[in-house]
Design an enzyme around this catalytic site. Structure first.
Site, mmCIF file in Angstrom:
data_model
loop_
_atom_site.group_PDB
_atom_site.id
_atom_site.type_symbol
_atom_site.label_atom_id
_atom_site.label_comp_id
_atom_site.label_asym_id
_atom_site.label_seq_id
_atom_site.Cartn_x
_atom_site.Cartn_y
_atom_site.Cartn_z
ATOM 1 N N GLN A 53 11.445 -34.026 26.292
ATOM 2 C CA GLN A 53 12.171 -34.851 25.326
ATOM 3 C C GLN A 53 12.068 -36.323 25.719
ATOM 4 O O GLN A 53 12.401 -36.702 26.841
ATOM 5 C CB GLN A 53 13.641 -34.473 25.221
ATOM 6 C CG GLN A 53 14.259 -35.242 24.034
ATOM 7 C CD GLN A 53 15.734 -35.072 23.868
ATOM 8 O OE1 GLN A 53 16.492 -35.427 24.769
ATOM 9 N NE2 GLN A 53 16.137 -34.526 22.746
ATOM 10 N N CYS A 83 21.168 -38.900 20.626
ATOM 11 C CA CYS A 83 22.037 -39.302 21.737
ATOM 12 C C CYS A 83 22.834 -40.547 21.353
ATOM 13 O O CYS A 83 22.265 -41.545 20.906
ATOM 14 C CB CYS A 83 21.186 -39.584 22.971
ATOM 15 S SG CYS A 83 22.180 -40.140 24.359
ATOM 16 N N LYS A 122 14.720 -34.228 17.427
ATOM 17 C CA LYS A 122 16.084 -33.684 17.490
ATOM 18 C C LYS A 122 17.026 -34.755 16.966
ATOM 19 O O LYS A 122 17.063 -35.864 17.487
ATOM 20 C CB LYS A 122 16.462 -33.305 18.919
ATOM 21 C CG LYS A 122 17.891 -32.807 19.038
ATOM 22 C CD LYS A 122 18.090 -32.033 20.336
ATOM 23 C CE LYS A 122 19.505 -31.514 20.476
ATOM 24 N NZ LYS A 122 20.407 -32.426 21.168
ATOM 25 N N ASN A 194 21.450 -26.546 15.991
ATOM 26 C CA ASN A 194 22.084 -26.728 17.306
ATOM 27 C C ASN A 194 23.527 -27.185 17.106
ATOM 28 O O ASN A 194 23.852 -27.820 16.120
ATOM 29 C CB ASN A 194 21.296 -27.785 18.104
ATOM 30 C CG ASN A 194 22.056 -28.325 19.312
ATOM 31 O OD1 ASN A 194 22.426 -29.499 19.346
ATOM 32 N ND2 ASN A 194 22.302 -27.483 20.293
ATOM 33 N N GLY A 195 24.349 -26.826 18.102
ATOM 34 C CA GLY A 195 25.729 -27.301 18.113
ATOM 35 C C GLY A 195 26.730 -26.172 18.047
ATOM 36 O O GLY A 195 26.821 -25.474 17.041
HETATM 37 C C1 LIG Z 1 25.576 -32.859 30.017
HETATM 38 C C2 LIG Z 1 24.867 -32.948 28.696
HETATM 39 C C3 LIG Z 1 23.703 -33.678 28.606
HETATM 40 C C4 LIG Z 1 23.010 -33.755 27.388
HETATM 41 N N1 LIG Z 1 21.828 -34.421 27.355
HETATM 42 C C5 LIG Z 1 21.073 -34.383 26.221
HETATM 43 C C6 LIG Z 1 19.752 -34.916 26.199
HETATM 44 O O1 LIG Z 1 19.232 -35.423 27.197
HETATM 45 N N2 LIG Z 1 19.074 -34.850 25.027
HETATM 46 C C7 LIG Z 1 19.597 -34.260 23.899
HETATM 47 O O2 LIG Z 1 18.932 -34.178 22.875
HETATM 48 N N3 LIG Z 1 20.844 -33.754 23.904
HETATM 49 C C8 LIG Z 1 21.574 -33.788 25.044
HETATM 50 N N4 LIG Z 1 22.829 -33.216 25.055
HETATM 51 C C9 LIG Z 1 23.345 -32.624 23.803
HETATM 52 C C10 LIG Z 1 22.935 -31.152 23.704
HETATM 53 O O3 LIG Z 1 21.530 -31.026 23.689
HETATM 54 C C11 LIG Z 1 23.468 -30.515 22.425
HETATM 55 O O4 LIG Z 1 22.915 -31.166 21.311
HETATM 56 C C12 LIG Z 1 24.987 -30.567 22.326
HETATM 57 O O5 LIG Z 1 25.607 -30.274 23.568
HETATM 58 C C13 LIG Z 1 25.484 -29.596 21.264
HETATM 59 O O6 LIG Z 1 24.974 -28.294 21.484
HETATM 60 P P1 LIG Z 1 25.815 -27.161 22.290
HETATM 61 O O7 LIG Z 1 27.125 -27.028 21.577
HETATM 62 O O8 LIG Z 1 24.953 -25.936 22.210
HETATM 63 O O9 LIG Z 1 25.983 -27.668 23.690
HETATM 64 C C14 LIG Z 1 23.524 -33.126 26.236
HETATM 65 C C15 LIG Z 1 24.713 -32.387 26.347
HETATM 66 C C16 LIG Z 1 25.376 -32.287 27.548
HETATM 67 C C17 LIG Z 1 26.639 -31.476 27.642
#
Ligand SMILES: Cc1cc2nc3c(=O)[nH]c(=O)nc-3n(C[C@H](O)[C@H](O)[C@H](O)COP(=O)(O)O)c2cc1C
Length: 322
Positions: A53, A83, A122, A194-195
């Protein structure tokens, strides 16, 4: 995920599922072009398929990075348009690119022009007071025209003004229907949702409406769930019969990495959630929490921690933890 899905985490997750696509942390174009590339981007061949990414918004720099990634053997390039951190906003990339679909298109086109790898994006469903119908449509149109291979949609808005990155993962409400509508409008484009997806039952429900599911926090915090991915979602054999077998399979990697000077805790911190619902799980975590952090901690510390847990097959673990 930043600070989470480093190469140790990814190697470990690959021991739990052969088939899921694994993503790196976001790495900025500046870090790829000017940073310690070997340290930031190295991965083990066992991690395949693995997507890099990228964070950035300069098409030429992104294209350079894509070439580097392709040469290194990555399987996919994913552009971060989700992000919300201040640092990312200052760099004019991440979620704020939701307001600049034409630029996202230029970024994708520049990368597609230089590499044969799939280039994916994304994104969020919108930011701030954008209308999610229009914002996601505009982004999708621009990305499609540029030849994007798939969109991963974090099904909530990002509020760039007023919410922290952490709050932005929970507070804006999830709107899966918006993602389903996107898929209905673009049946020939791969759409991944996602989410907030916490288990494989939920994943299966989404998979009836979209092409893929991305799990973030649940996959990291409860990695035992990944042991069922190959059988439940791909109809293939599980990689290991039990969490304990997977942990034992990690031992040679731990030994190799320690010999290279990696600290034990850097690896074991990703494994703490592996034994949810298994007798001995707490002792496993406690042993690692106290012993793996000590300077010079060796592979024997990890082996001793694994010895503390019962060998319980993956199916029973699923039931126990449910
Ligand atoms: C500690 C942490 C770091 C993350 N870093 C990134 C990242 O580098 N790139 C990204 O696209 N999303 C990042 N996210 C977001 C997750 O990819 C995801 O979109 C978000 O947590 C929602 O999905 P989930 O409910 O399955 O966790 C991060 C989330 C967390 C908790």
């Amino acid at each position: 995920m930043m600070e989470w899905t480093d190469r140790h985490c990814r190697f470990f997750h690959r021991l739990l599922t052969r088939r899921a696509l694994i993503y790196t942390e976001m790495i900025t174009t500046g870090a790829v072009l000017r940073g310690d590339r070997a340290r930031l981007m190295a991965f083990d061949p066992a991690e395949h398929p693995v997507a890099l990414q990228l964070g950035g918004s300069d098409p030429r720099q992104l294209a350079e990075c894509a070439v580097i990634a392709a040469d290194m053997g990555y399987d996919e390039i994913n552009l971060n348009v989700g992000c919300p951190s201040d640092r990312v906003q200052e760099g004019r990339f991440g979620a704020c690119l939701m307001a600049e679909p034409a630029l996202v298109g230029d970024c994708v086109a520049a990368m597609k022009g230089r590499v044969r790898l799939p280039v994916t994006v994304k994104c969020r469903i919108g930011i701030d007071d954008q209308d999610p119908e229009e914002a996601l449509d505009a982004l999708t149109r621009a990305a499609r025209q540029a030849g994007v291979d798939a969109l991963v949609v974090h099904a909530r808005k990002a509020w760039l003004d007023g919410l922290s990155p952490r709050e932005n993962r929970d507070i804006p409400p999830l709107d899966y229907d918006r993602v389903y509508r996107l898929k209905a409008a673009h049946p020939d484009l791969a759409i991944v949702v996602n989410g907030g997806i916490i288990d494989l039952d939920q994943a299966a429900v989404h998979l009836a409406r979209v092409d893929g599911v991305m799990m973030g926090r649940a996959a990291y915090q409860e990695p035992w769930r990944l042991l069922a991915v190959d059988s439940v979602l791909f109809g293939a054999g599980a990689r290991h019969a039990s969490p304990k077998a997977a942990a034992e399979a990690l031992v040679p990697y731990v030994e190799r990495e320690l010999a290279r000077g990696v600290r034990l805790h850097a690896i074991t911190r990703h494994v703490l959630g592996l034994f949810r619902g298994v007798p001995g799980a707490r002792a496993f975590r406690r042993h690692l929490a106290t012993e793996a952090v000590k300077p010079g901690a060796g592979a024997d510390v990890f082996r001793a921690a694994v010895d503390l847990v019962v060998d319980m097959d993956a199916q029973t673990v699923q039931t126990a933890a449910a």
